[in-house]
Design an enzyme around this catalytic site. Structure first.
Site, PDB file in Angstrom:
ATOM      1  N   ASP A  78       0.860  -1.179   0.000  1.00  0.00           N
ATOM      2  CA  ASP A  78       0.000   0.000   0.000  1.00  0.00           C
ATOM      3  C   ASP A  78       0.898   1.231   0.000  1.00  0.00           C
ATOM      4  OD1 ASP A  78      -2.233  -1.571   0.056  1.00  0.00           O
ATOM      5  OD2 ASP A  78      -2.603  -1.346   2.197  1.00  0.00           O
ATOM      6  N   GLU A 120     -13.546  -4.599  -1.597  1.00  0.00           N
ATOM      7  CA  GLU A 120     -13.311  -4.327  -0.172  1.00  0.00           C
ATOM      8  C   GLU A 120     -14.628  -4.505   0.566  1.00  0.00           C
ATOM      9  OE1 GLU A 120     -11.856  -0.374  -0.499  1.00  0.00           O
ATOM     10  OE2 GLU A 120      -9.887  -0.994  -1.216  1.00  0.00           O
TER      11      GLU A 120
END
Length: 298
Positions: A26, A145
């Site tokens: 990330d 997600e």
């Protein structure tokens, strides 16, 4: 006399594909970051170092996600992707802020092998089919997600887990597959960064609902968690962050002079060690092999 069997009586031998181990990086600005439940991002270091480290350790693929792209309305990883692609030779998937076919083209031109769509796909599902037609289904990963509601429903979120939608995760996974996605990346927001293990029911439900590869993400805290999601949820790959990142940091402490880079207090205190067993890729693959799980050779 021996009994003869016709071809129709013969049970075909199943083909078992090796499980792919995919470090997830990330990225915020120039830095690799890590959060919990996709929030509270903490600086860990430079993504180029980590990607090179994982490539040398035997990573099967790499996943770059621009976690603040939704704030800027565009992906900011082109320079990092270009530098990474010149040094590593495993597939690289890039996601975050890709909102058009031109955005996808730009990332692929700069060295990515696949792209991951979330927010843009939810807002305009036809981008999946258009991208698949133009670039090939094998290039398109739909990132989903998911947060479990109080009622037990798996709800889809966008914008790196910030924005709720009305979509049911399993139904959305089916639709994404039908539209032409080549793979699905499933991230449990509840489990992400906690080191408590994967959301097995969620991943299993999606993996059995679609006929394309599923990548499990969010929650790995030890090799046993990885083993469980492979054995119990029928996934094709596992995306891992904290377990691998902190092993890399512990192995190369001289690479991490991060003063002035932001929130590094958590890293300095090494509080993550209380809930995550740091592990290298060779150690993880060896552990899985002892449980008769096929991995790609290092």
């Amino acid at each position: 006399m021996p009994t003869s069997h016709s071809p129709a009586d013969t049970i075909p031998e199943l083909t078992v594909h090796p499980i792919r181990i995919i470090p997830r990086l990330d990225i915020k600005g120039p830095n690799l970051v890590k959060g919990i439940h996709l929030e509270g991002l903490r600086v860990l270091g430079k993504p180029e170092f980590f990607s090179q480290h994982y490539y040398q350790e035997g990573a099967d693929e790499l996943l770059y996600m621009d976690v603040v792209a939704s704030l800027y309305g565009r992906n900011n990883l082109l320079d990092i992707v270009k530098r990474t692609a010149s040094r590593i030779f495993v597939p690289l998937t890039v996601g975050g802020g890709l909102r058009s076919l031109q955005d996808i083209q730009d990332v692929l031109t700069n060295g990515a092998d696949k792209i991951a769509l979330n927010t843009a796909a939810v807002k305009s599902p036809q981008i999946i089919s258009h991208a698949a037609q133009r670039f090939g289904s094998s290039t398109i990963v739909v990132s989903i997600e998911v947060l479990r509601t109080a009622a037990g429903r798996y709800q889809v979120y966008t914008d790196n887990g910030r924005e709720p939608t009305d979509l049911d995760a399993i139904e959305w996974a089916r639709q994404a597959a039908e539209l032409g996605a080549g793979e699905l990346l499933i991230t449990s927001i509840d489990q992400e960064g906690t080191g408590k293990g994967f959301e097995l029911d969620l991943v299993r439900s999606i993996a059995t609902a679609v006929d394309i590869p599923v990548i499990a993400g969010g929650g790995a805290g030890c090799p046993l968690h990885v083993q469980h999601v492979i054995e119990q949820a029928q996934v094709s790959a596992v995306a891992i962050a904290s377990m691998l990142h902190y092993q890399a940091i512990n192995s190369h402490p001289k690479h991490f002079d991060l003063e002035g880079e932001g929130n590094i207090h958590y890293l300095q205190k090494q509080l993550i060690q209380k809930r995550v067993v740091s592990c290298s890729i060779p150690e993880l693959k060896k552990s899985l092999a002892l449980s008769d799980i096929s991995c790609r050779p290092i």
